[in-house]
Design a protein around this motif. Structure first.
Motif, PDB file in Angstrom:
ATOM      1  N   ALA A   1     -18.790  26.089  18.319  1.00 44.61           N
ATOM      2  CA  ALA A   1     -19.200  25.173  17.255  1.00 44.61           C
ATOM      3  C   ALA A   1     -18.102  25.039  16.205  1.00 44.61           C
ATOM      4  O   ALA A   1     -17.950  23.991  15.579  1.00 44.61           O
ATOM      5  CB  ALA A   1     -20.497  25.660  16.615  1.00 44.61           C
TER       6      ALA A   1
ATOM      7  N   TYR B   1     -24.155  25.567  23.460  1.00 48.00           N
ATOM      8  CA  TYR B   1     -23.513  24.671  22.507  1.00 48.00           C
ATOM      9  C   TYR B   1     -22.772  23.546  23.235  1.00 48.00           C
ATOM     10  O   TYR B   1     -22.925  22.369  22.903  1.00 48.00           O
ATOM     11  CB  TYR B   1     -22.540  25.428  21.588  1.00 48.00           C
ATOM     12  CG  TYR B   1     -21.854  24.455  20.662  1.00 48.00           C
ATOM     13  CD1 TYR B   1     -22.530  23.965  19.545  1.00 48.00           C
ATOM     14  CD2 TYR B   1     -20.584  23.969  20.936  1.00 48.00           C
ATOM     15  CE1 TYR B   1     -21.937  23.022  18.715  1.00 48.00           C
ATOM     16  CE2 TYR B   1     -19.983  23.037  20.110  1.00 48.00           C
ATOM     17  CZ  TYR B   1     -20.662  22.561  19.002  1.00 48.00           C
ATOM     18  OH  TYR B   1     -20.085  21.620  18.198  1.00 48.00           O
TER      19      TYR B   1
ATOM     20  N   PRO C   1     -32.093  26.095  20.405  1.00 51.99           N
ATOM     21  CA  PRO C   1     -31.339  26.250  19.172  1.00 51.99           C
ATOM     22  C   PRO C   1     -32.045  27.205  18.210  1.00 51.99           C
ATOM     23  O   PRO C   1     -31.389  27.907  17.462  1.00 51.99           O
ATOM     24  CB  PRO C   1     -31.293  24.840  18.591  1.00 51.99           C
ATOM     25  CG  PRO C   1     -31.542  23.935  19.739  1.00 51.99           C
ATOM     26  CD  PRO C   1     -32.391  24.712  20.706  1.00 51.99           C
TER      27      PRO C   1
ATOM     28  N   TYR D   1     -22.187  30.920  20.750  1.00 54.04           N
ATOM     29  CA  TYR D   1     -22.541  29.594  20.245  1.00 54.04           C
ATOM     30  C   TYR D   1     -21.581  29.165  19.142  1.00 54.04           C
ATOM     31  O   TYR D   1     -20.995  28.087  19.179  1.00 54.04           O
ATOM     32  CB  TYR D   1     -23.980  29.622  19.731  1.00 54.04           C
ATOM     33  CG  TYR D   1     -24.525  28.282  19.312  1.00 54.04           C
ATOM     34  CD1 TYR D   1     -25.288  27.525  20.193  1.00 54.04           C
ATOM     35  CD2 TYR D   1     -24.302  27.781  18.037  1.00 54.04           C
ATOM     36  CE1 TYR D   1     -25.808  26.298  19.817  1.00 54.04           C
ATOM     37  CE2 TYR D   1     -24.808  26.562  17.646  1.00 54.04           C
ATOM     38  CZ  TYR D   1     -25.570  25.819  18.541  1.00 54.04           C
ATOM     39  OH  TYR D   1     -26.071  24.602  18.167  1.00 54.04           O
TER      40      TYR D   1
END
Length: 147
Positions: A113, A66, A25, A109
């Motif tokens: 998200a 993700y 991350p 990502y």
């Protein structure tokens, strides 16, 4: 050119070995900052012949990262470290390429998200589809540029 071929080979082998796994991350938050005044090395950056595929692979890995974390509570730190190392090796002394690849990763990502906040059957299918696409990209890079 052989330096790019070696990088392509390293990239593809690592991506295939890891099944296009996860990136940390922290990497999603990392932005490469070009040096003030532009160094000669940064000015001489040349795109590798596989950069389009590599950019897409970075975006795919961001999406997979993700979705895997959303749907799988078990951490996989060895994959994270391997891909972090791969990014470092692929963009050594090339801050503009690093920034492009990091931006592609972040795009992948963030695209999921913004849509999925909980694991659903659709999220599981999307992760599988993106993982398959990533494996295909890695195989193509290896076949064409890996020597």
């Amino acid at each position: 050119m052989s330096q790019h071929l070696n990088r392509a080979k390293t990239l593809a082998i690592a991506a295939l070995a890891l099944g296009v796994a996860l990136v940390s991350p922290a990497m999603a938050q990392t932005e490469a900052v070009p040096q003030a005044g532009g160094s000669e090395a940064a000015g001489s950056e040349k795109a590798a012949p596989y950069d389009d595929r590599l950019t897409r692979l970075s975006e795919v890995v961001g999406a997979v990262h993700y979705l895997r974390n959303l749907c799988n509570s078990a951490a996989e730190p060895e994959w994270r470290q391997s891909l972090s190392d791969l990014m470092e090796n692929e963009t050594k002394a090339e801050p503009k390429r690093r920034a492009r690849l990091t931006a592609a990763y972040n795009r992948g990502y963030r695209s999921f998200a913004s849509v999925y906040t909980t694991c659903t059957a659709a999220a599981v299918r999307a992760e599988e589809n993106y993982r398959n696409e990533g494996a295909t990209l890695a195989a193509e890079i290896t076949a064409r540029y890996g020597n």
